[in-house]
Write a protein that holds these residues in place. Structure first.
Motif, PDB file in Angstrom:
ATOM      1  N   ALA A  11      -3.957  -6.647   0.079  1.00  0.00           N
ATOM      2  CA  ALA A  11      -4.402  -6.024   1.332  1.00  0.00           C
ATOM      3  C   ALA A  11      -4.662  -4.528   1.250  1.00  0.00           C
ATOM      4  CB  ALA A  11      -3.371  -6.296   2.431  1.00  0.00           C
ATOM      5  N   MET A  13      -6.069  -0.711   0.066  1.00  0.00           N
ATOM      6  CA  MET A  13      -7.409  -0.155  -0.102  1.00  0.00           C
ATOM      7  C   MET A  13      -7.733   0.207  -1.545  1.00  0.00           C
ATOM      8  SD  MET A  13      -8.551   1.908   3.211  1.00  0.00           S
ATOM      9  CE  MET A  13     -10.178   1.878   2.505  1.00  0.00           C
ATOM     10  N   GLY A  15      -6.241   3.060  -3.304  1.00  0.00           N
ATOM     11  CA  GLY A  15      -5.929   4.433  -3.680  1.00  0.00           C
ATOM     12  C   GLY A  15      -7.127   5.229  -4.132  1.00  0.00           C
ATOM     13  N   GLY A  20      -8.666   4.858  -0.560  1.00  0.00           N
ATOM     14  CA  GLY A  20      -7.392   4.601   0.095  1.00  0.00           C
ATOM     15  C   GLY A  20      -6.630   5.853   0.454  1.00  0.00           C
ATOM     16  N   GLN A  27      -4.793   8.899   8.719  1.00  0.00           N
ATOM     17  CA  GLN A  27      -3.714   8.299   9.508  1.00  0.00           C
ATOM     18  C   GLN A  27      -2.566   9.296   9.637  1.00  0.00           C
ATOM     19  OE1 GLN A  27      -2.580   4.488   7.793  1.00  0.00           O
ATOM     20  NE2 GLN A  27      -4.136   3.472   9.033  1.00  0.00           N
ATOM     21  N   ARG A  33      -5.913   5.168  13.907  1.00  0.00           N
ATOM     22  CA  ARG A  33      -5.773   3.755  13.600  1.00  0.00           C
ATOM     23  C   ARG A  33      -6.748   3.424  12.479  1.00  0.00           C
ATOM     24  NH1 ARG A  33      -2.900   1.416  17.834  1.00  0.00           N
ATOM     25  NH2 ARG A  33      -2.346  -0.123  16.261  1.00  0.00           N
ATOM     26  N   ILE A  34      -6.551   2.287  11.843  1.00  0.00           N
ATOM     27  CA  ILE A  34      -7.253   2.000  10.604  1.00  0.00           C
ATOM     28  C   ILE A  34      -8.771   2.056  10.729  1.00  0.00           C
ATOM     29  CG2 ILE A  34      -7.042  -0.522  10.899  1.00  0.00           C
ATOM     30  CD1 ILE A  34      -6.881   1.364   7.546  1.00  0.00           C
ATOM     31  N   LYS A  38     -11.160   4.820   8.940  1.00  0.00           N
ATOM     32  CA  LYS A  38     -12.235   4.402   8.027  1.00  0.00           C
ATOM     33  C   LYS A  38     -13.577   4.962   8.494  1.00  0.00           C
ATOM     34  CE  LYS A  38     -10.407   0.049   6.213  1.00  0.00           C
ATOM     35  NZ  LYS A  38     -10.546  -1.418   6.248  1.00  0.00           N
TER      36      LYS A  38
ATOM     37  N   GLU B  67      -9.328  -4.236   4.278  1.00  0.00           N
ATOM     38  CA  GLU B  67      -8.182  -3.620   3.603  1.00  0.00           C
ATOM     39  C   GLU B  67      -7.541  -2.520   4.455  1.00  0.00           C
ATOM     40  OE1 GLU B  67     -11.269  -3.649   2.437  1.00  0.00           O
ATOM     41  OE2 GLU B  67     -11.365  -4.734   0.540  1.00  0.00           O
ATOM     42  N   VAL B  68      -6.255  -2.334   4.231  1.00  0.00           N
ATOM     43  CA  VAL B  68      -5.512  -1.324   4.985  1.00  0.00           C
ATOM     44  C   VAL B  68      -4.779  -0.397   4.014  1.00  0.00           C
ATOM     45  CG1 VAL B  68      -5.227  -2.807   7.020  1.00  0.00           C
ATOM     46  CG2 VAL B  68      -3.482  -2.823   5.211  1.00  0.00           C
ATOM     47  N   VAL B  69      -4.129   0.590   4.580  1.00  0.00           N
ATOM     48  CA  VAL B  69      -3.404   1.585   3.775  1.00  0.00           C
ATOM     49  C   VAL B  69      -2.008   1.058   3.444  1.00  0.00           C
ATOM     50  CG1 VAL B  69      -2.340   3.873   3.897  1.00  0.00           C
ATOM     51  CG2 VAL B  69      -4.668   3.525   4.744  1.00  0.00           C
ATOM     52  N   VAL B  70      -1.547   1.338   2.242  1.00  0.00           N
ATOM     53  CA  VAL B  70      -0.182   0.940   1.860  1.00  0.00           C
ATOM     54  C   VAL B  70       0.675   2.191   1.676  1.00  0.00           C
ATOM     55  CG1 VAL B  70       1.229  -0.256   0.152  1.00  0.00           C
ATOM     56  CG2 VAL B  70      -1.011  -1.172   0.739  1.00  0.00           C
ATOM     57  N   ASP B 108      -2.220   3.893  -2.314  1.00  0.00           N
ATOM     58  CA  ASP B 108      -2.919   4.795  -1.399  1.00  0.00           C
ATOM     59  C   ASP B 108      -2.069   6.033  -1.115  1.00  0.00           C
ATOM     60  OD1 ASP B 108      -3.664   1.796   0.318  1.00  0.00           O
ATOM     61  OD2 ASP B 108      -5.049   2.896  -0.992  1.00  0.00           O
ATOM     62  N   ILE B 280       3.303   7.654  12.064  1.00  0.00           N
ATOM     63  CA  ILE B 280       3.164   6.264  11.614  1.00  0.00           C
ATOM     64  C   ILE B 280       4.479   5.552  11.938  1.00  0.00           C
ATOM     65  CG2 ILE B 280       2.867   4.735   9.605  1.00  0.00           C
ATOM     66  CD1 ILE B 280       1.327   6.987   8.232  1.00  0.00           C
ATOM     67  N   PRO B 314      -0.696   4.649  14.090  1.00  0.00           N
ATOM     68  CA  PRO B 314      -0.840   3.587  13.089  1.00  0.00           C
ATOM     69  C   PRO B 314       0.467   2.817  12.883  1.00  0.00           C
ATOM     70  CG  PRO B 314      -1.768   5.645  12.276  1.00  0.00           C
ATOM     71  CD  PRO B 314      -1.076   5.972  13.548  1.00  0.00           C
ATOM     72  N   ILE B 315       0.330   1.525  12.714  1.00  0.00           N
ATOM     73  CA  ILE B 315       1.473   0.665  12.437  1.00  0.00           C
ATOM     74  C   ILE B 315       1.408   0.200  10.984  1.00  0.00           C
ATOM     75  CG2 ILE B 315       2.615  -1.528  12.987  1.00  0.00           C
ATOM     76  CD1 ILE B 315       2.864   0.563  15.214  1.00  0.00           C
ATOM     77  N   HIS B 316       2.441   0.581  10.228  1.00  0.00           N
ATOM     78  CA  HIS B 316       2.547   0.127   8.840  1.00  0.00           C
ATOM     79  C   HIS B 316       3.762  -0.794   8.786  1.00  0.00           C
ATOM     80  CE1 HIS B 316       0.124   3.405   6.532  1.00  0.00           C
ATOM     81  NE2 HIS B 316      -0.458   3.083   7.676  1.00  0.00           N
ATOM     82  N   SER B 341       0.964 -10.583   3.693  1.00  0.00           N
ATOM     83  CA  SER B 341       0.027  -9.447   3.790  1.00  0.00           C
ATOM     84  C   SER B 341      -1.203  -9.848   4.588  1.00  0.00           C
ATOM     85  CB  SER B 341      -0.462  -9.012   2.408  1.00  0.00           C
ATOM     86  OG  SER B 341       0.542  -8.438   1.651  1.00  0.00           O
ATOM     87  N   VAL B 345      -2.468  -8.437   8.395  1.00  0.00           N
ATOM     88  CA  VAL B 345      -3.727  -7.701   8.580  1.00  0.00           C
ATOM     89  C   VAL B 345      -4.659  -8.465   9.511  1.00  0.00           C
ATOM     90  CG1 VAL B 345      -5.813  -6.908   7.398  1.00  0.00           C
ATOM     91  CG2 VAL B 345      -3.576  -6.494   6.376  1.00  0.00           C
ATOM     92  N   LYS B 349      -3.143  -7.396  13.019  1.00  0.00           N
ATOM     93  CA  LYS B 349      -4.079  -6.251  13.021  1.00  0.00           C
ATOM     94  C   LYS B 349      -3.352  -4.929  12.760  1.00  0.00           C
ATOM     95  CE  LYS B 349      -7.795  -8.567  15.134  1.00  0.00           C
ATOM     96  NZ  LYS B 349      -7.741  -9.750  14.272  1.00  0.00           N
ATOM     97  N   ASP B 351      -2.280  -1.446  10.791  1.00  0.00           N
ATOM     98  CA  ASP B 351      -3.072  -0.368  10.201  1.00  0.00           C
ATOM     99  C   ASP B 351      -2.672  -0.117   8.752  1.00  0.00           C
ATOM    100  OD1 ASP B 351      -2.235   0.569  13.263  1.00  0.00           O
ATOM    101  OD2 ASP B 351      -4.372   0.726  12.793  1.00  0.00           O
ATOM    102  N   GLY B 352      -1.581  -0.732   8.359  1.00  0.00           N
ATOM    103  CA  GLY B 352      -1.123  -0.551   7.003  1.00  0.00           C
ATOM    104  C   GLY B 352       0.105  -1.402   6.724  1.00  0.00           C
ATOM    105  N   LEU B 353       0.491  -1.412   5.485  1.00  0.00           N
ATOM    106  CA  LEU B 353       1.715  -2.080   5.085  1.00  0.00           C
ATOM    107  C   LEU B 353       2.648  -1.028   4.533  1.00  0.00           C
ATOM    108  CD1 LEU B 353       0.212  -5.020   2.995  1.00  0.00           C
ATOM    109  CD2 LEU B 353       0.575  -4.954   5.463  1.00  0.00           C
TER     110      LEU B 353
END
Lengths: 106, 353, 214
Positions: A11, A13, A15, A20, A27, A33-34, A38, B67-70, B108, B280, B314-316, B341, B345, B349, B351-353
């Motif tokens: 899942a 991006m 890096g 990413g 953020q 928000r995502i 983006k 894809e989302v931010v980690v 990320d 976050i 953002p929600i991770h 995962s 997402v 929905k 915004d990240g993990l």
């Protein structure tokens, strides 16, 4: 094959392989928000949001803008050099960059 | 009837028919909805989850473009740790560990953390943390957090100056237990702000409060006040990651901005984190080892979706071992991890993990 | 008042942690000539069970649970005055419990200890970071029926396995039950090391031990 790698591959991006880190910075800096993050980064890079996680597109973009690439090519911006350019590109403050600027401001 | 491979909450491989999976999905979401007083997942959401579980591939992922931010916790301890912190014991420096994450794992973001991953023990060695952060910041591109746990337990005896509520309460010393927790809150705020400010001085990008609320409502209160002060006094980005789906009421009477903290679920926790100024938020939903993963993941997604819907930041979602729909197993199976995962997402929905 | 009404009120007063009200109710109940043991088992215990559920859901908090357990203890004391001597103070079993060596987490273990006491078990709580040898010595000294250990970290879990062996080496294992819990543990782990059972929560612990010893 750790758990964090699995999450990243499933899942994440990607890096500095893609965008990413740039989306993450929006953020962190502006609570975006995502999708907003983006959209913002895509606009700054002059690409579409779907290109942000495409390494085929992002490799060239990052090289041209000299904001750091995943392989260690001599001459390409690394570390704080890359971050200085990212701060300018995204129009955000990056604390470590500002610290360096202050320190070299003779 | 065709059986599909899935896992139990403790990571064991099991087989379930599609009807059994759907039944578990429904039960999981209803449990979350009942406890959290939130909406259960829709029929479409449940069908999506069912598809994820019935996918016969070992590894699943989000679609391209989703894809989302980690972000991370535990810092580089997962690489060089070998002292009870689930690390793999590779003798790397922490700066090298961060570089490995940036360049080999394509993270990320990344985090620097101390081997004793709580704020109180970091205070006397803060100069060491500052210089490590300085070195890391010079040589990396991705944003760097400093992470630690508020861990109010370190302020109670035998490790700290206050009586231990776990001892005081069973002895019927309720008033003393309240006072101990209230005293610990003040000390913890002071220490967390001190550590944060020191790291901000060297240019750290962000700070991560990990497992917030682990020692109960006092732990959460201390963190919220520390976040408030750090946002006021520094440029740090702040991430607040929780410890459980609801805040354990060790005190029961503590409030923040007029809202009682004990018993709050994710969708209420995030609003207070927002008020404090967090950038976050990381909700946590604990996996029940005796239940199957469809139940667990459906339940987790329900809680997190409700959190995402009300959040302005953002929600991770926390997705480490035993949380966010990952099994409780030290090395969680990647088939389960990737499904969690994807579900978070696609359905919650995040915004990240 | 009818007995059913007494039971209902007893349950509610425990849920409300109202010591004064439940003490008065206990006295009135005895005056009406009803069976004290039945009140303990059906009225008061039901209140604690409900509270346990509410605590698991985050709707009541630990101090309330403690105060409610004190209310229950006070009511039981009154009811015991009308019970035959051989039933008074009779505990279901003797439980030695502690957080395993090297681990200092004890919130969950403390809640288990409290709930077990309320449900009629004699509990010897050894605290946190308890050496294996201490578990064994205490189990031998008091003639424990149950030895319970809690571990919240994957590394301290190994101590639970060592405890099983130490109890065997001391010749105690066959005469007692071992149970384990803690966030890092699972049923699979308990089975793997030969423990009698694993408990997911305080409520689960009470239920399993009551089934064993009632």
């Amino acid at each position: 094959m750790g758990m964090s790698i699995a999450h990243g591959v499933a899942a994440g991006m990607g890096g500095i392989r893609t965008a990413g880190d740039l989306v993450a910075r929006m953020q962190m800096a502006r609570k975006m928000r995502i999708n907003d993050a983006k959209a913002y980064v895509a606009k700054k890079l002059k690409i579409s949001p779907s290109d942000l996680s495409d390494v085929y597109v992002m490799r060239d973009v990052r090289e041209e803008l000299d904001i750091g690439i995943i392989t260690s090519v001599p001459g390409c911006a690394k570390g704080i050099e890359a971050k200085a350019r990212i701060a300018q590109l995204l129009d955000i403050e990056i604390a470590s960059v500002n610290r360096l600027k202050n320190k070299i401001n003779f | 009837m065709k059986k599909h491979l899935t896992r139990r909450g403790d990571g064991a491989l099991i087989e379930m028919t599609s009807e059994e999976i759907m039944s578990s999905l429904e039960a999981g979401t209803e449990d979350a909805a009942d406890r959290g007083k939130i909406a259960p997942l829709s029929k479409d959401d449940l069908e999506c989850l069912l598809d994820i579980f019935m996918d016969t591939n070992r590894f699943v992922s989000v679609e391209q473009g989703e894809e989302v931010v980690v972000t991370h916790d535990i810092g580089t301890l997962r690489l060089m740790g070998d002292q009870g912190n689930s690390g793999v014991g590779i003798p790397l420096s922490r700066v090298q560990g961060i570089q490995v994450h940036e360049r080999a794992f394509c993270s990320d973001t990344m985090e620097l953390g101390h081997i004793d991953y709580s704020f109180k023990p970091v205070k006397p060695v803060i100069a060491m943390e500052q210089q490590e952060m300085e070195n890391a910041l010079l040589s990396t591109i991705i944003p760097l957090f400093y992470g630690a746990m508020p861990n109010l337990g370190t302020y109670y005896s035998p490790d700290g100056p206050f009586g231990n509520p776990s001892d005081l309460l069973p002895a019927g010393k309720v008033k003393e237990a309240y006072e101990a927790q209230e005293g610990a809150v003040e000390h913890a705020i002071r220490d967390m702000v001190y550590v944060g400010e020191k790291l901000a001085q060297v240019g750290c990008d962000g700070i991560n409060f990990d497992t917030t609320g682990a020692a109960g409502d006092a732990d959460f209160k201390a963190t919220l006040h520390a976040v408030e002060l750090l946002k006021k006094n520094t440029n740090l980005s702040v991430q607040v990651g929780m410890a459980g789906e609801f805040v354990l009421g060790m005190h029961g009477g503590l409030e923040y901005e007029g809202k009682r903290l004990a018993g709050l679920y994710c969708n209420d926790q995030v609003k207070l984190a927002e008020k404090a100024g967090a950038d976050i938020f990381g909700p946590v939903v604990n996996t029940k080892p005796s239940k199957d993963m469809p139940w667990n993941l459906s339940r987790a997604v329900t809680f997190v979706k409700a959190c995402v819907e009300v959040s302005n930041i953002p929600i991770h979602v926390n997705m480490g071992m035993g949380v966010g729909g990952s099994p409780i197993f030290e090395t969680p199976p990647i088939d389960s991890v990737s499904r969690a995962s994807k579900a978070m997402v696609k359905i919650a929905k995040v915004d990240g993990l | 008042m009818e007995k059913a009404e007494y039971m209902k009120k007893a349950t509610q007063y425990i849920v409300d942690a109202d010591e004064e009200a439940v003490e008065k109710l206990a006295r009135d109940y005895l005056e009406d000539g009803f069976d004290p043991l039945e009140m303990i088992e059906k009225g008061l215990s039901e209140g604690i069970r409900k509270l346990g559920d509410l605590f698991d859901r985050g709707e009541v908090f630990l101090p309330h649970l403690i105060i409610a357990s004190e209310a229950m203890t006070a009511a039981v004391k009154i009811l015991e005055q009308a019970m035959p001597a051989d039933q008074v103070g009779k505990k279901l079993a003797k439980v030695v419990i502690g957080t395993i060596e090297g681990d200092v987490h004890d919130i969950g273990k403390g809640i288990v200890a409290t709930m077990l006491r309320v449900y009629g078990f004699e509990v010897i709580d050894l605290g946190r970071d308890v050496p294996i040898a201490t578990f064994v010595e205490k189990a031998k000294e008091v003639g424990a029926d149950v030895v319970g250990s809690s571990a919240l970290m994957t590394t301290t879990m190994a101590g639970q396995k060592a405890l099983e062996q130490a109890l065997k080496d001391a010749g105690l294992r066959d005469n007692l039950i071992t149970m384990l819990g803690g966030a890092a543990t699972t049923e699979h782990w308990a089975a793997k090391i030969g423990a009698n059972f694993w408990a997911e929560s305080a409520g689960d612990t009470v239920m399993k031990l009551k089934e064993t010893f009632s």
